[in-house]
Design a protein around this motif. Structure first.
Motif, PDB file in Angstrom:
ATOM      1  N   PRO A   1       4.104   1.263  -4.446  1.00 43.13           N
ATOM      2  CA  PRO A   1       3.762   2.691  -4.512  1.00 43.13           C
ATOM      3  C   PRO A   1       4.645   3.445  -5.503  1.00 43.13           C
TER       4      PRO A   1
ATOM      5  N   PRO B   1       0.807  -1.222   0.000  1.00 42.89           N
ATOM      6  CA  PRO B   1       0.000   0.000   0.000  1.00 42.89           C
ATOM      7  C   PRO B   1       0.837   1.268   0.000  1.00 42.89           C
ATOM      8  N   ASP B   2       0.228   2.400  -0.403  1.00 42.97           N
ATOM      9  CA  ASP B   2       0.931   3.680  -0.456  1.00 42.97           C
ATOM     10  C   ASP B   2       1.446   4.114   0.920  1.00 42.97           C
ATOM     11  N   ASP B   3       0.720   3.759   1.973  1.00 43.38           N
ATOM     12  CA  ASP B   3       1.137   4.186   3.311  1.00 43.38           C
ATOM     13  C   ASP B   3       1.986   3.126   4.014  1.00 43.38           C
ATOM     14  N   GLU B   4       2.498   2.172   3.260  1.00 41.70           N
ATOM     15  CA  GLU B   4       3.359   1.128   3.830  1.00 41.70           C
ATOM     16  C   GLU B   4       4.556   1.764   4.543  1.00 41.70           C
ATOM     17  N   LYS B   5       4.730   1.417   5.801  1.00 49.14           N
ATOM     18  CA  LYS B   5       5.833   1.992   6.580  1.00 49.14           C
ATOM     19  C   LYS B   5       7.141   1.257   6.312  1.00 49.14           C
TER      20      LYS B   5
ATOM     21  N   SER C   1       7.097   5.425  -5.740  1.00 44.59           N
ATOM     22  CA  SER C   1       8.350   5.986  -5.208  1.00 44.59           C
ATOM     23  C   SER C   1       9.486   5.391  -6.026  1.00 44.59           C
TER      24      SER C   1
END
Ligand code: IMP
Ligand code: MG
Length: 214
Positions: free
Chosen positions: A180, A7-11, A182
């Motif tokens: 994501p 996910p986009d908010d993967e830490k 990036s």
């Protein structure tokens, strides 16, 4: 076809939880896909590919340079399946070199550098092995070049597919992970040739983009 969605908010994971080369410690934000997870997913991709393509001789076509680690690991798993089951399929390899990137930007021009004559692929079942699909332009260019040589079947496996509005809509037949938007490095993915010597897939930080800029 199923894949793992990051996910986009993967830490991700903090760098100091894993072994990362000292010379890259300042350049990376976090580990996003640890090497072990890449290997486990690759093992399953090998099984899916053999199930679908295993009836005939496969020519595995490695897209250099970024695809080489994934290519080697994927082929090891396909070889293991060949060695340990009643059914097996001959596997030969070929290499092509494409270049479309400068710094962290995809350029419109996809250059084919080196590689064997593509005409050797005529009538073969070709498995194209790629590291990452972003806009899809590299793969679309390669597929149209290949179709001129009339292979019997062409399938594409990409370890990563980037979720990005810049995508042309192209999707490979087999996908390891959807990631994501990036800039990712490691496991042979590079930034201006650096970071291929890093096992995990990591997010490059802004300082590093400056530091390794050409
Ligand atoms: P596309 O033509 O835009 O799909 O780009 C595909 C190629 O760009 C890949 O084969 C990679 O070599 C390179 N690429 C795209 N995104 C990344 C990234 O996040 N890290 C490293 N290389 C990338
Ligand atoms: Mg590539």
């Amino acid at each position: 076809m199923a894949y793992i969605q990051i996910p986009d908010d993967e830490k991700g994971y903090k760098l100091d939880l894993f072994c990362v080369p000292k010379h890259y410690e300042e350049d990376l934000d976090q580990v996003i896909i640890p090497h072990g997870l890449i290997m486990d997913r690759t093992e399953r991709l090998a099984r899916d590919i053999v199930r679908d393509m295993g009836g005939h001789h496969i020519v595995a076509l490695c897209v250099l340079k970024g695809g080489y680690t994934f290519f080697a690991d994927l082929l090891d798993y396909i070889k293991a399946l060949n060695q340990n089951s009643d059914k097996s399929v001959p596997l030969t390899v070929d290499f092509i070199r494409l270049k479309s990137y400068c710094n962290d930007q995809s350029t419109n021009i996809v250059k084919v550098i080196g590689g064997d004559e593509l005409s050797t692929l005529t009538g073969k079942n070709v498995l194209i092995v790629e590291d990452i699909v972003e806009t899809g332009r590299t793969m679309e260019t390669l597929l149209s070049l290949l179709s001129e040589c009339n292979p019997k079947m062409v399938k594409v496996v990409s370890l990563l597919v980037k979720r990005t509005p810049r995508s042309s809509g192209y999707r490979p037949d087999y996908i390891g992970f959807e990631v994501p938007d990036s800039f990712l490095v490691g496991y042979a993915l590079d930034y201006n040739e650096y970071f291929r010597d890093l096992s995990h897939i990591c997010i490059l930080n802004e300082n590093a983009k400056e530091k390794y800029k050409v």
